[in-house]
Design a protein around this motif. Structure first.
Motif, mmCIF file in Angstrom:
data_model
loop_
_atom_site.group_PDB
_atom_site.id
_atom_site.type_symbol
_atom_site.label_atom_id
_atom_site.label_comp_id
_atom_site.label_asym_id
_atom_site.label_seq_id
_atom_site.Cartn_x
_atom_site.Cartn_y
_atom_site.Cartn_z
ATOM 1 N N LYS A 162 -5.947 -26.505 -12.062
ATOM 2 C CA LYS A 162 -5.582 -27.638 -12.903
ATOM 3 C C LYS A 162 -6.009 -28.921 -12.190
ATOM 4 O O LYS A 162 -6.539 -28.894 -11.077
ATOM 5 N N ASP A 163 -5.767 -30.052 -12.812
ATOM 6 C CA ASP A 163 -6.268 -31.322 -12.318
ATOM 7 C C ASP A 163 -5.807 -31.625 -10.889
ATOM 8 O O ASP A 163 -6.587 -32.093 -10.052
ATOM 9 N N SER A 164 -4.556 -31.334 -10.614
ATOM 10 C CA SER A 164 -4.005 -31.657 -9.291
ATOM 11 C C SER A 164 -4.551 -30.754 -8.185
ATOM 12 O O SER A 164 -4.371 -31.047 -6.995
ATOM 13 N N ASP A 165 -5.223 -29.681 -8.563
ATOM 14 C CA ASP A 165 -5.750 -28.737 -7.573
ATOM 15 C C ASP A 165 -7.121 -29.143 -7.035
ATOM 16 O O ASP A 165 -7.608 -28.551 -6.065
ATOM 17 N N VAL A 166 -7.760 -30.119 -7.667
ATOM 18 C CA VAL A 166 -9.158 -30.438 -7.347
ATOM 19 C C VAL A 166 -9.288 -31.892 -6.920
ATOM 20 O O VAL A 166 -8.755 -32.796 -7.580
ATOM 21 N N GLY A 202 -16.444 -24.966 -25.502
ATOM 22 C CA GLY A 202 -16.456 -25.737 -26.734
ATOM 23 C C GLY A 202 -17.793 -26.434 -26.895
ATOM 24 O O GLY A 202 -18.546 -26.599 -25.913
ATOM 25 N N PRO A 203 -18.129 -26.857 -28.105
ATOM 26 C CA PRO A 203 -19.382 -27.583 -28.328
ATOM 27 C C PRO A 203 -19.348 -28.939 -27.633
ATOM 28 O O PRO A 203 -18.274 -29.474 -27.316
ATOM 29 N N GLY A 204 -20.536 -29.503 -27.409
ATOM 30 C CA GLY A 204 -20.623 -30.771 -26.704
ATOM 31 C C GLY A 204 -19.803 -31.875 -27.336
ATOM 32 O O GLY A 204 -19.181 -32.682 -26.639
ATOM 33 N N SER A 205 -19.790 -31.919 -28.659
ATOM 34 C CA SER A 205 -19.027 -32.968 -29.346
ATOM 35 C C SER A 205 -17.552 -32.895 -28.986
ATOM 36 O O SER A 205 -16.881 -33.918 -28.808
ATOM 37 N N LYS A 206 -17.031 -31.671 -28.849
ATOM 38 C CA LYS A 206 -15.627 -31.486 -28.490
ATOM 39 C C LYS A 206 -15.393 -31.822 -27.023
ATOM 40 O O LYS A 206 -14.349 -32.383 -26.657
ATOM 41 N N VAL A 207 -16.348 -31.479 -26.165
ATOM 42 C CA VAL A 207 -16.246 -31.800 -24.737
ATOM 43 C C VAL A 207 -16.097 -33.310 -24.555
ATOM 44 O O VAL A 207 -15.276 -33.784 -23.757
ATOM 45 N N ARG A 208 -16.872 -34.066 -25.299
ATOM 46 C CA ARG A 208 -16.815 -35.531 -25.206
ATOM 47 C C ARG A 208 -15.553 -36.078 -25.882
ATOM 48 O O ARG A 208 -14.881 -36.969 -25.339
ATOM 49 N N GLU A 209 -15.247 -35.568 -27.056
ATOM 50 C CA GLU A 209 -14.104 -36.069 -27.828
ATOM 51 C C GLU A 209 -12.786 -35.885 -27.073
ATOM 52 O O GLU A 209 -11.986 -36.815 -26.965
ATOM 53 N N THR A 210 -12.556 -34.686 -26.542
ATOM 54 C CA THR A 210 -11.289 -34.434 -25.853
ATOM 55 C C THR A 210 -11.192 -35.251 -24.568
ATOM 56 O O THR A 210 -10.105 -35.700 -24.191
ATOM 57 N N TYR A 211 -12.330 -35.463 -23.904
ATOM 58 C CA TYR A 211 -12.331 -36.295 -22.693
ATOM 59 C C TYR A 211 -11.917 -37.721 -23.039
ATOM 60 O O TYR A 211 -11.087 -38.336 -22.346
ATOM 61 N N GLN A 212 -12.483 -38.265 -24.103
ATOM 62 C CA GLN A 212 -12.174 -39.634 -24.498
ATOM 63 C C GLN A 212 -10.730 -39.785 -24.969
ATOM 64 O O GLN A 212 -10.172 -40.888 -24.928
ATOM 65 N N GLN A 213 -10.131 -38.686 -25.383
ATOM 66 C CA GLN A 213 -8.729 -38.697 -25.795
ATOM 67 C C GLN A 213 -7.782 -38.572 -24.602
ATOM 68 O O GLN A 213 -6.566 -38.577 -24.769
ATOM 69 N N PHE A 219 -7.779 -35.998 -22.498
ATOM 70 C CA PHE A 219 -7.520 -34.599 -22.165
ATOM 71 C C PHE A 219 -8.848 -33.971 -21.756
ATOM 72 O O PHE A 219 -9.643 -34.587 -21.061
ATOM 73 N N GLY A 220 -9.132 -32.748 -22.145
ATOM 74 C CA GLY A 220 -10.392 -32.121 -21.782
ATOM 75 C C GLY A 220 -10.546 -30.761 -22.416
ATOM 76 O O GLY A 220 -9.594 -30.197 -22.954
ATOM 77 N N THR A 221 -11.762 -30.248 -22.365
ATOM 78 C CA THR A 221 -12.071 -28.911 -22.855
ATOM 79 C C THR A 221 -12.016 -27.937 -21.686
ATOM 80 O O THR A 221 -12.635 -28.195 -20.645
ATOM 81 N N PRO A 222 -11.290 -26.830 -21.792
ATOM 82 C CA PRO A 222 -11.239 -25.884 -20.674
ATOM 83 C C PRO A 222 -12.625 -25.322 -20.366
ATOM 84 O O PRO A 222 -13.482 -25.238 -21.245
ATOM 85 N N GLY A 224 -13.591 -33.299 -17.166
ATOM 86 C CA GLY A 224 -12.271 -33.341 -17.776
ATOM 87 C C GLY A 224 -11.663 -31.978 -17.983
ATOM 88 O O GLY A 224 -10.545 -31.853 -18.498
ATOM 89 N N SER A 225 -12.366 -30.938 -17.563
ATOM 90 C CA SER A 225 -11.917 -29.573 -17.850
ATOM 91 C C SER A 225 -10.645 -29.189 -17.099
ATOM 92 O O SER A 225 -9.839 -28.401 -17.606
ATOM 93 N N THR A 226 -10.466 -29.728 -15.887
ATOM 94 C CA THR A 226 -9.270 -29.363 -15.135
ATOM 95 C C THR A 226 -8.001 -29.915 -15.784
ATOM 96 O O THR A 226 -6.901 -29.437 -15.503
ATOM 97 N N ARG A 227 -8.139 -30.917 -16.643
ATOM 98 C CA ARG A 227 -6.971 -31.424 -17.368
ATOM 99 C C ARG A 227 -6.405 -30.336 -18.281
ATOM 100 O O ARG A 227 -5.194 -30.253 -18.479
ATOM 101 N N ALA A 228 -7.305 -29.534 -18.842
ATOM 102 C CA ALA A 228 -6.878 -28.442 -19.723
ATOM 103 C C ALA A 228 -6.669 -27.148 -18.947
ATOM 104 O O ALA A 228 -5.741 -26.387 -19.221
#
Length: 332
Positions: A6-10, A132-143, A145-148, A173-177
């Motif tokens: 997760k995020d705190s691990d990295v 997830g598709p690139g659009s989702k990778v970007r969208e969740t990051y901007q929100q 959060f992130g895409t696993p 942003g993947s470690t957020r998820a």
């Protein structure tokens, strides 16, 4: 037990001083390059100078170079061009500009697992594959959060390959998820299997067969479209969010009983045996050889004979009108 981070691990500082060259600026390249840049990492973009993405990447604030120039300057070369051109681009533009200690990074394992690319022993080979598709990778990051992502190290020459892998995952942003460890072999075989029997091939074939069954029985095509295609997204969204059992708890009792008793009748043991056959053809290289042979012979036209059949199908002609009714401003 599967290993996760997760995020705190990295610690992102471990790769803060390294230059990441994103090779390609398509759907994934665009999203990943922007996420990494917005995370404060040193990102450059490597493209063909005459390509249409050059100006777009510059407009997005990236330093854009030719692929050889980007590879020369980079510590981590993150290859996000289409699978079937990776071998040629590597041979002509990337490989000659590799030096010991650099890292080759991928978001899909096929080129390494199937030896399309044969990298030297003195580089790291790593993978960060967002689910997830690139659009989702970007969208969740901007929100926020992130895409696993699933991550793997194939070759650890520097003994710091995992730092690089997890740093990229955090930058995306993947470690957020959440990030899960895998292997190159497991990623490519499960990815292709999912695409073929479930996500793309299986679901599309199931929908078209269900549509034909209703229409051939005398029901209106428009009603059939609603029942077997349009509403599918609602169910898939529930399965994704709540799991299979959670979906069943959120539909009507009639839908629940009908699905529980008739689903296994349709998707029976014979279907599972066909799935096993498809998986075996992936595992033993049959599909890989078929795909390479077809692509070498026909290039992007490899899809034409199949796409023409789908585009001519009644579900597509009906669907275009139905979608225009629901979303008048949409373009296809």
């Amino acid at each position: 037990m599967v290993k996760t981070w997760k995020d705190s691990d990295v610690n992102l500082d471990l790769i803060k001083n390294q230059t990441i060259a994103v090779i390609g600026y398509g759907i994934q390249g665009n999203a990943q390059a922007n996420n990494l840049k917005d995370s404060g990492l040193n990102v450059i973009v490597g493209l063909q100078e005459s390509g249409p993405s050059w100006k777009k990447a510059q407009q997005d604030g990236h330093k854009v170079l030719t692929i050889p120039q980007a590879c020369q300057q980079a510590d981590i070369i993150h290859i996000l061009i289409p699978d079937m051109v990776q071998a040629q681009v590597y041979k002509e533009l990337i490989g000659p500009n590799l030096k010991a200690g650099k890292a080759l990074s991928f978001s899909h394992a096929a080129a390494i697992h199937w030896n399309w690319i044969q990298a030297p022993k003195d580089v790291d080979i790593i993978m960060v594959a967002p689910k997830g598709p690139g659009s989702k990778v970007r969208e969740t990051y901007q929100q926020g959060f992130g895409t696993p992502s699933i991550v793997a190290v194939y070759q650890d020459y520097t003994k710091k390959a995992w730092e690089r892998t997890l740093g990229i995952a955090k930058g995306l942003g993947s470690t957020r998820a959440g990030v899960i460890e895998t292997t190159f072999k497991e990623e490519v075989e499960t990815d292709w299997f999912g695409e073929q029997v479930d996500l793309c091939g299986g679901s599309a074939s199931m929908v078209m067969n269900a549509f034909e069954t209703l229409v051939e029985a005398g029901y209106q095509p428009e009603i059939a479209y609603f029942e077997v295609l349009h509403e599918l997204k609602l169910i898939v969204d529930m399965i994704q969010r709540y799991g299979v059992a959670g979906m069943y708890r959120r539909v009507s009792e009639t839908a629940r009983y009908g699905g529980l008793t008739r689903g296994p009748m349709v998707m029976d043991a014979s279907v599972k045996e066909k799935m096993k056959k498809a998986l075996k053809m992936i595992q033993d290289g049959t599909f890989n050889q078929e795909w390479i042979s077809d692509y070498q012979k026909n290039g992007k036209n490899s899809f034409d004979r199949f796409m023409k059949q789908i585009e001519a199908h009644q579900i597509e002609t009906v669907g275009k009108n139905m979608r225009k009714m629901m979303w008048p401003d949409s373009t296809e």
